[in-house]
Enzyme design. Structure first.
Site, short mmCIF file in Angstrom:
data_model
loop_
_atom_site.label_atom_id
_atom_site.label_comp_id
_atom_site.label_asym_id
_atom_site.label_seq_id
_atom_site.Cartn_x
_atom_site.Cartn_y
_atom_site.Cartn_z
N GLY A 209 0.84 -1.20 0.00
CA GLY A 209 0.00 0.00 0.00
C GLY A 209 0.87 1.25 0.00
N GLY B 124 -0.50 4.85 -1.00
CA GLY B 124 -1.62 5.47 -0.28
C GLY B 124 -1.20 6.66 0.58
CD GLN B 125 -3.92 10.30 4.90
OE1 GLN B 125 -4.65 9.40 5.28
NE2 GLN B 125 -3.95 11.50 5.43
CB ILE C 118 2.26 0.22 -6.06
CG1 ILE C 118 2.94 -0.37 -7.30
CG2 ILE C 118 3.19 1.19 -5.36
CD1 ILE C 118 3.12 0.63 -8.42
CG ASP D 3 -4.56 -8.36 -5.33
OD1 ASP D 3 -4.82 -8.05 -4.13
OD2 ASP D 3 -5.42 -8.81 -6.12
CE1 TYR E 295 -10.07 1.40 7.95
CE2 TYR E 295 -11.04 2.73 9.68
CZ TYR E 295 -9.95 2.37 8.93
OH TYR E 295 -8.74 2.98 9.14
CE LYS F 11 -7.73 -0.73 9.72
NZ LYS F 11 -6.51 -1.23 9.06
CB ILE G 99 -3.32 10.39 9.19
CG1 ILE G 99 -3.35 9.07 9.98
CG2 ILE G 99 -1.88 10.86 8.92
CD1 ILE G 99 -2.44 8.95 11.12
C1 AKB Z 1 -11.08 7.03 8.52
O1 AKB Z 1 -11.59 8.13 8.78
O2 AKB Z 1 -11.71 6.07 8.05
C2 AKB Z 1 -9.62 6.84 8.85
C3 AKB Z 1 -9.40 6.34 10.22
C4 AKB Z 1 -9.59 7.23 11.39
O3 AKB Z 1 -9.08 5.21 10.41
N1 AKB Z 1 -8.92 8.08 8.65
#
Ligand code: AKB
Length: 319
Positions: free
Chosen positions: A8, A11-12, A34, A53, A142, A146, A172
């Site tokens: 990755g 990415g940011q 990448i 990938d 998400y 996590k 971030i």
């Molecule tokens: C998001 O907003 O999804 C991310 C995070 C806080 O994990 N920047």
């Protein structure tokens, strides 16, 4: 000497972590992995690049063997808002990807850093001074990936001895690669809007508090945690880390100290607002401070000054 793979890398976080690792450990020793995102040109010019990938284990193995990789920074993930638009893809990349990384790390004895997030918490978590060890019942896909990722990483450490370590990143703030589809993105977008248009339409309520961090501190957190003597670690996956907590009206007031006619308007995005309300207002990161000397350098005034300086320069240069 470490041989590092960043998955990755475009990415940011990856687009800034990769050059930082190359500076610290040697340019040829850090491979930029990448996939779909085109990375900045400097990433190609400053060291090796491989197309990977993460959801396909067969693509990981040859890279690990070719460069004798011993440390993986696994940054591949869909952020919270895009994850809600495509939950199955969020699971596929977040979980299948992580399982592949952990499996190859078990086989090839690699250390693994996979960021967790404030997204790993939910409404039943204490949202003020959120403890290190507490209830984790997130409401987004998400967040679910996590929490599961934290558990899986701890499992691979305890069961197979894989050296897994992680932090729960807050929002971030950065100025190289824009974040892609998160709830905290407003805290980056507001600076670009302030410089370009002197006004910003904010998707969150003026008083919604969230933890945030400037990119240099985020990079330091990752590298510092991966470097610390493991005998100091009581926790592994994942440490609360924060640098500041603010709400939209506070960041707007800080920007106004530099751009007095800056205006903020509010048009609440119900998806982002409901996610933000389920995340901590302010985490307690004392375990990170005790176990590996976490000590962020940037607060809101310093971030604001630096972001505005860098973005003004970019805009003047036509970027
Ligand atoms: C998001 O907003 O999804 C991310 C995070 C806080 O994990 N920047």
């Amino acid at each position: 000497m470490k041989n590092i793979l960043v998955i990755g890398a475009a990415g940011q976080i990856g687009s800034e972590l990769t050059p930082e690792l190359r500076k610290r450990y040697g340019h040829t020793r850090v491979v930029a992995g990448i996939h779909k995102t085109i990375p900045p040109r400097e990433l190609f010019e400053s060291g090796p690049v491989e197309i990977i990938d993460v959801t396909d284990k067969e693509q990981l193995v040859p890279v690990i063997r070719k460069y004798k990789i011993d440390t993986i920074y696994n940054l591949a993930a869909l952020l919270s808002v895009v994850g809600e638009a495509n939950p199955l893809e969020a699971w596929r990349v977040g979980m299948n990807g992580l399982l592949n990384v952990l499996e190859v790390s078990r086989e090839y004895r690699c250390a693994v850093f996979t960021p967790s997030s404030i997204g790993a918490f939910g409404l039943s978590t204490p949202l003020d001074n959120t403890p290190q060890d507490t209830i984790q019942r997130p409401q987004t896909m998400y967040g679910i990936t996590k929490v599961a990722g934290e558990l899986l990483s701890d499992y691979y450490f305890k069961r197979f001895g894989v050296d897994t370590r992680s932090v729960r990143y807050p929002g971030i703030i950065s100025n190289v690669t824009p974040p892609g589809g998160g709830t905290t993105d407003y805290a980056v977008e507001i600076f670009y809007a302030a410089v370009k248009e002197k006004r910003f339409t904010c998707p969150l309520h003026p008083k919604t508090y969230l933890d945030m961090m400037y990119m240099p501190d985020a990079l330091e957190a990752a590298v510092q945690l991966m470097e610390v003597d493991p005998s100091r670690l009581k926790h592994r996956n994942a440490f609360n880390v924060t640098a500041m907590s603010f709400c939209p009206e506070m960041i707007a007031a800080e920007i106004r100290r530099h751009i007095p006619d800056f205006e903020i308007h509010y048009q609440i995005d119900p998806i982002k607002q409901s996610i933000a309300e389920s995340w901590p207002n302010k985490m307690d990161d004392s375990c990170a401070r005790e176990e590996w000397d976490w000590d962020p350098k940037y607060d809101l005034p310093k971030v604001t000054e630096d972001m505005l300086r860098v973005i003004k320069k970019k805009v003047k240069g036509g970027e």
